[in-house]
Write an enzyme that holds these catalytic residues in place. Sequence first.
Site, PDB file in Angstrom:
ATOM      1  N   ASP A  44       0.836  -1.207   0.000  1.00 47.40           N
ATOM      2  CA  ASP A  44       0.000   0.000   0.000  1.00 47.40           C
ATOM      3  C   ASP A  44       0.871   1.258   0.000  1.00 47.40           C
ATOM      4  O   ASP A  44       0.364   2.375  -0.089  1.00 47.40           O
ATOM      5  CB  ASP A  44      -0.998  -0.005   1.175  1.00 47.40           C
ATOM      6  CG  ASP A  44      -0.320   0.117   2.528  1.00 47.40           C
ATOM      7  OD1 ASP A  44       0.919   0.023   2.603  1.00 47.40           O
ATOM      8  OD2 ASP A  44      -1.052   0.311   3.529  1.00 47.40           O
ATOM      9  N   SER A  45       2.193   1.074   0.060  1.00 48.56           N
ATOM     10  CA  SER A  45       3.113   2.200  -0.135  1.00 48.56           C
ATOM     11  C   SER A  45       2.863   2.856  -1.488  1.00 48.56           C
ATOM     12  O   SER A  45       3.296   3.984  -1.730  1.00 48.56           O
ATOM     13  CB  SER A  45       4.566   1.719  -0.052  1.00 48.56           C
ATOM     14  OG  SER A  45       4.755   0.568  -0.859  1.00 48.56           O
ATOM     15  N   LYS A 112      -1.126  -9.456   2.921  1.00 44.01           N
ATOM     16  CA  LYS A 112      -0.393  -8.989   4.107  1.00 44.01           C
ATOM     17  C   LYS A 112      -1.276  -8.030   4.898  1.00 44.01           C
ATOM     18  O   LYS A 112      -1.964  -7.198   4.313  1.00 44.01           O
ATOM     19  CB  LYS A 112       0.909  -8.287   3.723  1.00 44.01           C
ATOM     20  CG  LYS A 112       1.678  -7.794   4.958  1.00 44.01           C
ATOM     21  CD  LYS A 112       3.061  -7.285   4.630  1.00 44.01           C
ATOM     22  CE  LYS A 112       3.097  -5.862   4.138  1.00 44.01           C
ATOM     23  NZ  LYS A 112       2.487  -4.877   5.062  1.00 44.01           N
ATOM     24  N   GLU A 114      -1.286  -5.447   8.523  1.00 48.45           N
ATOM     25  CA  GLU A 114      -0.452  -4.806   9.542  1.00 48.45           C
ATOM     26  C   GLU A 114      -1.011  -5.133  10.922  1.00 48.45           C
ATOM     27  O   GLU A 114      -2.224  -5.135  11.123  1.00 48.45           O
ATOM     28  CB  GLU A 114      -0.409  -3.289   9.312  1.00 48.45           C
ATOM     29  CG  GLU A 114       0.368  -2.933   8.064  1.00 48.45           C
ATOM     30  CD  GLU A 114       0.640  -1.437   7.914  1.00 48.45           C
ATOM     31  OE1 GLU A 114       0.384  -0.676   8.867  1.00 48.45           O
ATOM     32  OE2 GLU A 114       1.110  -1.057   6.835  1.00 48.45           O
ATOM     33  N   GLU A 181       9.308  -3.923  10.454  1.00 47.09           N
ATOM     34  CA  GLU A 181       9.695  -2.645   9.835  1.00 47.09           C
ATOM     35  C   GLU A 181      10.264  -1.680  10.871  1.00 47.09           C
ATOM     36  O   GLU A 181       9.646  -1.439  11.923  1.00 47.09           O
ATOM     37  CB  GLU A 181       8.481  -2.007   9.126  1.00 47.09           C
ATOM     38  CG  GLU A 181       8.857  -0.670   8.478  1.00 47.09           C
ATOM     39  CD  GLU A 181       7.836  -0.115   7.508  1.00 47.09           C
ATOM     40  OE1 GLU A 181       6.817  -0.769   7.265  1.00 47.09           O
ATOM     41  OE2 GLU A 181       8.075   0.997   6.994  1.00 47.09           O
TER      42      GLU A 181
END
Length: 283
Positions: A44-45, A112, A114, A181
Amino acid sequence: MREVTPKKIREMKGREKITMVTAYDYPSALLADRAGIDIIFVGDSLGMVVYGEENTLNVSMEQMVFHTRAVAKAVKRALVLADMPFASYEVSVEEGVRNAVRLIQAGADAVKIEGGQDHEKLVRKLVRMGIPVMGHTGLTPQRYLRLGGYRITGETEEEIEEILRDAKTLERAGAFAVVLEFVLADVAKLVTEEISIPTIGIGAGPYVDGQVLVWHDLLGIYESSPPFAKRYAELGKVIFNALSRYNREVKAGEFPSIEHYWEYQDKGEFEKKARRALEKLRD
Ligand code: KIV
């Protein structure tokens, strides 16, 4: 089915380092796959590096589906992983399942999310349904407002405990790997030793099972990149120079030159054909 599967990624722990890179479109994914990258990740970056947003909070499911479809078309070998965007899985397990299904139907092999502890039920449900899940802890950009910005994590005992708890919950729930991260390297090492599934670091040092970088950072597209990202090329400069040269050459009448266009060798033949065509137009 692609060659790199979630099972294969799990088996790489302690044997071979895992490589992962983001890609958001067909040509990038094609190159990453050819380069032998293990996981091609539609992160989603893309909200920031492709759409110019200040954070990832406005990325929609539609954008993720759209980009996943383009990437999936290109990839033959690597595992295609798609990110669940902000608010696509937090409201309820049912909504999370529906949205994960959309990404799988767009061609992803896994999704994925978070966080960890907050999503144990969702991860279990997805895994039981046959949708492989990767978790993500440490700096979780979708929670940057709560974290107080994009900062290193693992400095306090509470944060170490939270990161460990996330990772262990994900492992227990059946996730096949977890991204760490911007985590202090000692903490990343501890997590890597404490869980049986691979850890994939970004700004988390060398004691992890694999590394992930964002396409634009790795290739030096923008002038600046996060401090933990190694720039393997300066493509921003290369692209800028190419575009500037094109602009100059067109304006100066230097492009196209003889090798880039075709014309009649026999000008008389052309004149006859052109005259007849013009006459037909006048009739
Ligand atoms: O969206 C993304 O690119 C990510 C990476 C930073 C792991 O989540």
